[in-house]
Design a protein around this motif. Structure first.
Motif, PDB file in Angstrom:
ATOM      1  N   THR A 105       0.840  -1.194   0.000  1.00 17.59           N
ATOM      2  CA  THR A 105       0.000   0.000   0.000  1.00 17.59           C
ATOM      3  C   THR A 105       0.876   1.245   0.000  1.00 17.59           C
ATOM      4  OG1 THR A 105      -0.119   0.105   2.433  1.00 17.59           O
ATOM      5  CG2 THR A 105      -1.843  -1.150   1.294  1.00 17.59           C
ATOM      6  N   HIS A 106       0.391   2.305  -0.641  1.00 16.78           N
ATOM      7  CA  HIS A 106       1.089   3.593  -0.695  1.00 16.78           C
ATOM      8  C   HIS A 106       0.055   4.714  -0.641  1.00 16.78           C
ATOM      9  CE1 HIS A 106       3.881   0.709  -2.556  1.00 16.78           C
ATOM     10  NE2 HIS A 106       4.841   1.494  -2.133  1.00 16.78           N
ATOM     11  N   VAL A 107       0.452   5.849  -0.118  1.00 16.77           N
ATOM     12  CA  VAL A 107      -0.451   6.989   0.009  1.00 16.77           C
ATOM     13  C   VAL A 107       0.207   8.231  -0.578  1.00 16.77           C
ATOM     14  CG1 VAL A 107      -1.813   8.423   1.573  1.00 16.77           C
ATOM     15  CG2 VAL A 107      -1.455   5.999   2.099  1.00 16.77           C
ATOM     16  N   TYR A 108      -0.539   8.936  -1.415  1.00 21.61           N
ATOM     17  CA  TYR A 108      -0.107  10.202  -2.015  1.00 21.61           C
ATOM     18  C   TYR A 108      -1.136  11.272  -1.658  1.00 21.61           C
ATOM     19  CZ  TYR A 108       2.869   7.185  -4.915  1.00 21.61           C
ATOM     20  OH  TYR A 108       3.784   6.256  -5.342  1.00 21.61           O
ATOM     21  N   ALA A 109      -0.667  12.508  -1.449  1.00 18.27           N
ATOM     22  CA  ALA A 109      -1.590  13.579  -1.074  1.00 18.27           C
ATOM     23  C   ALA A 109      -1.092  14.914  -1.604  1.00 18.27           C
ATOM     24  CB  ALA A 109      -1.758  13.635   0.448  1.00 18.27           C
ATOM     25  N   SER A 110      -2.018  15.874  -1.686  1.00 21.00           N
ATOM     26  CA  SER A 110      -1.646  17.241  -2.053  1.00 21.00           C
ATOM     27  C   SER A 110      -1.005  17.922  -0.846  1.00 21.00           C
ATOM     28  CB  SER A 110      -2.889  18.016  -2.501  1.00 21.00           C
ATOM     29  OG  SER A 110      -3.865  18.033  -1.472  1.00 21.00           O
ATOM     30  N   LEU A 196      -4.360   0.566   5.250  1.00 13.36           N
ATOM     31  CA  LEU A 196      -4.854   1.867   4.830  1.00 13.36           C
ATOM     32  C   LEU A 196      -5.649   2.547   5.943  1.00 13.36           C
ATOM     33  CD1 LEU A 196      -5.882   1.377   1.091  1.00 13.36           C
ATOM     34  CD2 LEU A 196      -3.813   2.413   2.027  1.00 13.36           C
ATOM     35  N   SER A 197      -6.308   1.775   6.790  1.00 11.61           N
ATOM     36  CA  SER A 197      -7.024   2.363   7.918  1.00 11.61           C
ATOM     37  C   SER A 197      -6.059   3.065   8.862  1.00 11.61           C
ATOM     38  CB  SER A 197      -7.803   1.283   8.680  1.00 11.61           C
ATOM     39  OG  SER A 197      -8.824   0.734   7.884  1.00 11.61           O
ATOM     40  N   ILE A 198      -4.922   2.433   9.117  1.00  7.48           N
ATOM     41  CA  ILE A 198      -3.909   3.039   9.990  1.00  7.48           C
ATOM     42  C   ILE A 198      -3.335   4.297   9.356  1.00  7.48           C
ATOM     43  CG2 ILE A 198      -1.631   2.684  11.011  1.00  7.48           C
ATOM     44  CD1 ILE A 198      -2.378  -0.305  11.282  1.00  7.48           C
ATOM     45  N   LYS A 199      -2.990   4.209   8.077  1.00  6.82           N
ATOM     46  CA  LYS A 199      -2.401   5.360   7.392  1.00  6.82           C
ATOM     47  C   LYS A 199      -3.412   6.500   7.263  1.00  6.82           C
ATOM     48  CE  LYS A 199       0.961   2.625   4.770  1.00  6.82           C
ATOM     49  NZ  LYS A 199       1.487   2.233   3.441  1.00  6.82           N
ATOM     50  N   ARG A 214     -13.097   8.794  14.655  1.00  7.41           N
ATOM     51  CA  ARG A 214     -13.980   8.232  13.640  1.00  7.41           C
ATOM     52  C   ARG A 214     -13.386   6.947  13.068  1.00  7.41           C
ATOM     53  NH1 ARG A 214     -16.946  12.606   9.732  1.00  7.41           N
ATOM     54  NH2 ARG A 214     -17.620  14.089  11.311  1.00  7.41           N
ATOM     55  N   ASP A 215     -14.231   6.173  12.407  1.00 11.27           N
ATOM     56  CA  ASP A 215     -13.767   4.949  11.745  1.00 11.27           C
ATOM     57  C   ASP A 215     -12.900   5.348  10.560  1.00 11.27           C
ATOM     58  OD1 ASP A 215     -13.383   2.532  10.527  1.00 11.27           O
ATOM     59  OD2 ASP A 215     -15.459   1.887  10.705  1.00 11.27           O
ATOM     60  N   ALA A 216     -11.632   4.939  10.587  1.00 12.51           N
ATOM     61  CA  ALA A 216     -10.705   5.324   9.521  1.00 12.51           C
ATOM     62  C   ALA A 216     -10.698   4.334   8.369  1.00 12.51           C
ATOM     63  CB  ALA A 216      -9.285   5.455  10.082  1.00 12.51           C
TER      64      ALA A 216
END
Length: 413
Positions: A105-110, A196-199, A214-216
């Motif tokens: 899994t990977h996460v990208y953001a603005s 992904l829930s943790i991230k 909240r539920d992530a």
């Protein structure tokens, strides 16, 4: 001059006009940019990549320097997003003690965290690799272990290796081993959801404290999902989300699918909005699911619309109040011998009114056709789309092209 020689000369002389390949899109569809900006979840989107047939090791696809991760970087760059979760090594994809493949899994953001793109990647070729080598008596390079290779013509040897390495996978998947692959996919989905829930929790807490507590979970939070599937992976993902739906076209024992967690099944089915199929084989693989007609002539049965389709039934699909259709976007290079355009007959049979499915074909060339005689079959297949700028345009900006750099190209065909 013989007729055969004349035909070759004519082909060589006139074939160069086909070197550009066929490029055509038969309907509109949104890309990742639109799915993310139109999301009701604060600009969030989850893209799941599913590998297809062939020898796909974790380090080649889901590791930080793999092909799928390279495509992730290109897509994120087009969307103006940066990686925010560091390096993520692939984790093993197991069913019991059997290691089927891997996922990451990977996460990208603005920069302002107003848009977030979650990527997941799954490859399930590890078990298949060992099975093929054992049952077909193959060396590590998929050549036969016997001395037959020493007596085989060069091109025929390459073709045989292709059968050993790649065409063996649909056979393997269509049999009883397919249920184990689907079970492995669900174990991967569970692992991906947990990661992904943790991230996501960390990102939300860091950017907006009102999310505290909240539920992530992306699935429970209705974060829309888009699947990018390679080749056989299109059939695998569709079969996987068909769990608990006896209307789906699968000949395997439905009890094998009961091992899929019902919450995950419904979560994926309700959240996935599009499947971008890179070089699909649905019409070919559907032959393995056809039940023979018993009370009709063959032609009458074919025209009756009773032939099963590889999609969930509308009742199963529209869970949790889902209203929109699932969009199937089938990418095909006309020179790919392993994929199929989804014909009008297929659309009428499987994506008619009230089916919950809409289908668009995207014909775009990956491989250069030399004098109308030959195009690289490997490059024409799924991996070719990942290095194809025009195909990536469509993945990111849909059709007509709506991206900031491509708005003027919206009429291309």
């Amino acid at each position: 001059m013989s007729i055969r020689a004349l035909l070759i000369v004519v082909t060589l002389a006139g074939g160069s006009g086909c070197m550009g390949g066929l490029h055509k899109v038969d309907g509109p569809f949104p890309g990742l940019r639109q799915e993310m900006t139109q999301s009701a979840n604060h600009g969030e989107l989850h893209v799941m990549q599913m590998h297809g047939m062939g020898d796909h090791r974790a380090e080649e696809y889901c590791a930080d320097d793999g092909k799928n991760i390279g495509l992730q970087r290109v897509i994120a760059n087009r969307l103006g997003l940066s990686k925010v979760d560091g390096v993520s090594d692939p984790r093993p994809l197991r069913v019991g003690e059997i290691e089927i493949g891997s996922y990451s899994t990977h996460v990208y953001a603005s920069l302002d965290r107003t848009t977030t793109l979650y990527f997941s990647c799954m490859a399930w070729g590890d078990a298949g690799r060992r099975l093929k080598r054992a049952f077909l008596d193959l060396e590590s390079n998929f050549r036969e272990s016997s001395d037959l290779e020493d007596h085989r013509a060069l091109i025929n040897s390459a073709a045989k290796r292709f059968v050993n390495r790649s065409l063996s996978d649909p056979v393997l998947y269509s049999g009883q081993f397919g249920a184990l692959i689907r079970e492995a996919i669900w174990s991967g989905v569970a692992g991906i959801e947990k990661e992904l829930s943790i991230k996501r929790s960390r990102l939300l807490k860091a950017s907006n404290m009102e999310w505290e507590g909240r539920d992530a979970s992306p699935l429970n939070s209705n974060v829309p999902m888009v699947v990018i599937s390679d080749s056989l992976g299109s059939k695998v993902i569709l079969d996987t989300i068909c769990a608990y739906d006896e209307g789906c076209a699968k000949k395997t024992d439905i009890q094998d699918e009961r091992k899929a967690p019902a919450g995950l099944v419904n979560g994926v089915r309700s959240n996935v909005v599009s499947i971008f199929m890179l070089a699909n084989q649905l019409p070919l693989l559907q032959l393995a699911d056809v039940n023979p007609p018993r009370d009709k002539a063959l032609e009458e049965w074919l025209e009756s619309g009773e032939v099963a389709c590889p999609f969930p039934s509308p009742a199963s699909w529209k869970v949790r109040g889902r209203e929109s259709d699932l969009r199937i976007v089938a990418f095909t290079d006309v020179n790919d011998v392993l994929s199929y355009r989804l014909s009008e007959r297929f659309k009428q049979r499987c994506a008619g009114p009230n089916s919950g499915i809409s289908i668009v074909n995207v014909l775009v060339p990956n491989a250069r056709a030399w004098f109308g005689l030959y195009a690289s079959m490997g490059k024409a297949h799924a991996s070719g789309f990942k290095g194809n700028s025009r195909a990536i345009d469509y993945l990111v900006d849909g059709y007509p092209l709506r991206g900031p750099k491509n708005a003027s190209n919206s009429g291309d065909q």
